[in-house]
Design an enzyme around this catalytic site. Structure first.
Site, mmCIF file in Angstrom:
data_model
loop_
_atom_site.group_PDB
_atom_site.id
_atom_site.type_symbol
_atom_site.label_atom_id
_atom_site.label_comp_id
_atom_site.label_asym_id
_atom_site.label_seq_id
_atom_site.Cartn_x
_atom_site.Cartn_y
_atom_site.Cartn_z
ATOM 1 N N HIS A 146 0.836 -1.221 0.000
ATOM 2 C CA HIS A 146 0.000 0.000 0.000
ATOM 3 C C HIS A 146 0.869 1.270 0.000
ATOM 4 C CE1 HIS A 146 -3.465 -2.567 1.325
ATOM 5 N NE2 HIS A 146 -2.495 -3.201 1.959
ATOM 6 N N SER B 104 14.911 20.541 -17.089
ATOM 7 C CA SER B 104 13.755 21.388 -17.329
ATOM 8 C C SER B 104 14.210 22.635 -18.060
ATOM 9 C CB SER B 104 13.104 21.759 -15.993
ATOM 10 O OG SER B 104 12.322 22.934 -16.140
ATOM 11 N N LYS C 248 16.324 20.934 -12.017
ATOM 12 C CA LYS C 248 15.578 19.697 -12.223
ATOM 13 C C LYS C 248 16.385 18.600 -12.917
ATOM 14 C CE LYS C 248 11.923 18.749 -11.415
ATOM 15 N NZ LYS C 248 10.642 19.010 -12.104
ATOM 16 N N GLU D 297 9.142 7.583 -16.788
ATOM 17 C CA GLU D 297 7.811 8.162 -17.047
ATOM 18 C C GLU D 297 7.317 7.747 -18.422
ATOM 19 O OE1 GLU D 297 7.612 12.315 -14.812
ATOM 20 O OE2 GLU D 297 9.447 12.067 -15.927
#
Ligand code: ARG
Length: 460
Positions: free
Chosen positions: A155, A276, A282, A289
């Site tokens: 979980h 970024s 970043k 992804e």
């Protein structure tokens, strides 16, 4: 010129022609189309439909076309509706009207199904290799990270300590099942449609058994109507591709979390991350992804094809032309993704101290209950007593290992000094040594088994 203009007076509207044409994507089956035609020419000769001389000329023409494809010098012309039309058109240019004899007894319906099956049979081993490459990266990680411990989660909540190696291998076995599925699919692909004609079969004495063998198929299709419409193999391939995507997505979702500053368990190599355009600090986990995102696209290919198939009446319908793009795309997607994911794992920096410090003694609550079990208390009661310990620790705002012995003994007299040893996470891990568990010796055994499985790739 199309292969079917005889009964028509007008040419197709250019927009209609463009809509109907499949050459933009089915030219990927050029090699398979030529191979199928070579085998068909031979079958026609054996059936007495072509003379030896005619077949020799056809063979030479097809050989020439094959070498043009290989050297990328084959020139497509605007009228080439699909790969079958293009090959026959070029054959005519090379050997004249004799080219028109090649299509005797054959339809593009059985031809395209044959080409498509050959294409998949040719490409499955490449996909298997790419999957195995990722499996190898996972096993190598498991070997080199064998001493690293981490929190295991259920979980997404801290659950029990585990070996990082065990976690890597948890992503190995699903890929192994995918390989098994791809392998199990082969016999259902290797069924030859050629000789089914447009739908009703072939009126010439073609030896379909020999034809199947000459093209590397296991056997000819048993029913011509089914042969020209069966795309089960494509749907099954897309299911396996979607499931591979799902497995990669699970790994990816974890990697995205674990590379975040909140976890900081892993850091991606610069070569496998992006920055970024706005925020200079970043470093984004884009390969993972993309894996997660492409899993959705792969699922779309499967549902798209099934939706196309579900509405069809028997035999060939032009809807079936929609079968190739999803299969090619699914294949290309996985072939682009798998090596990048493998290399991103290979070049990963691990922060063992972050993983270890994320393990809290409360994660050994189950071990505490097992400790009481070892002192003759039934597990159900031990679970309840441990719950009371957890409650007391929460009330006092400390972790389980920080409670005093008198705290413990206030809950049950069977607790003694030895209770504190329970909170060593490595001890907790080492106790789980039954087959398939997270103890180092069980994981070593898993690594040995995983390597043995990988070495069988040669069977493909
Ligand atoms: N391009 C077609 C396909 O991919 C080939 C078969 C055409 N058959 C036909 N009856 N028009 O399905």
């Amino acid at each position: 010129m199309t292969l079917w203009h005889g009964r028509f007076t007008n040419d197709a509207d250019p927009d209609m022609f463009a809509l109907n044409a499949s050459i933009s994507f089915d030219q990927r089956m050029a090699e398979q189309d030529v191979r199928g035609s070579q085998a068909w020419a031979k079958a026609l000769e054996l059936a007495g439909v072509l003379t030896v001389d005619e077949r020799t000329q056809l063979k030479a023409g097809l050989n020439q076309i094959e070498s043009e494809f290989r050297s990328q010098s084959f020139i497509f012309v605007p009228g080439d509706e699909d790969i079958h039309t293009a090959v026959e058109r070029r054959l005519g240019e090379l050997i004249g009207p004799l080219a028109g004899k090649l299509h005797t007894g054959r339809s593009r319906n059985d031809q395209v199904a044959t080409d498509f099956r050959l294409w998949l049979l040719d490409h499955l081993p490449k996909l298997a290799k790419a999957l195995t490459n990722l499996q190898t990266a996972l096993v190598n990680r498991a070997e080199s990270d064998i001493d690293i411990i981490m929190p295991g989660y259920t979980h997404t909540q801290r659950a029990q300590p585990i070996l990082l190696s065990h976690w890597w291998l948890s992503h190995f076995w699903p890929l192994q099942r995918d390989l098994d599925r791809l392998s199990a699919l082969k016999p259902r692909i290797a069924v030859l449609p050629l000789g089914a004609g447009a739908l009703a079969g072939v009126p010439f004495p073609i030896d379909r058994l020999a034809l199947a063998e000459s093209l590397g198929f296991d056997h000819p299709s048993p029913n011509s109507l089914d042969a020209v419409s069966d795309r089960d193999f494509a749907a099954e391939f897309l299911f396996v591709a979607a499931l591979i995507g799902t497995h990669l997505s699970k790994l990816a979702e974890n990697m995205v979390l674990f590379t975040s500053a909140e976890f900081a368990f892993f850091e991606l190599d610069d070569a496998y991350s992006t920055g970024s355009s706005l925020m200079p600090q970043k470093k984004n986990p884009d390969p993972f992804e993309l894996a997660r995102g492409k899993a959705g696209t792969l699922l779309g290919y499967l549902t798209g094809l099934l939706a196309t198939l579900k509405a069809l009446p028997s035999t060939y319908d032009k809807d079936l032309q929609e079968d190739k793009v999803p299969v090619f795309q699914a294949y290309d997607t996985l072939m682009a993704l798998l090596p990048v994911i493998a290399n991103a794992l290979r070049t990963l920096t691990i922060h063992p101290e972050k993983m270890e410090s994320a393990i809290d003694s409360s994660m050994m609550a189950t071990d505490l209950a097992d400790y009481l079990v070892g002192r003759s208390i039934p597990f159900r009661e031990a679970h309840h007593l441990t719950g009371q310990v957890v409650k007391l620790a929460l009330e006092k705002g400390v972790s389980l290992g920080a409670l005093s012995l008198s705290d413990y003994q206030s809950i049950h007299p069977n607790f003694d000094e030895s209770v504190y040893a329970v909170f060593d996470p490595r001890g907790s891990i080492a106790r789980r040594k039954a087959l398939g568990g997270t103890a180092p010796q069980a994981v070593e055994e898993q690594i040995t088994n995983a390597k043995a499985v990988i070495s069988k790739l040669g069977n493909w």
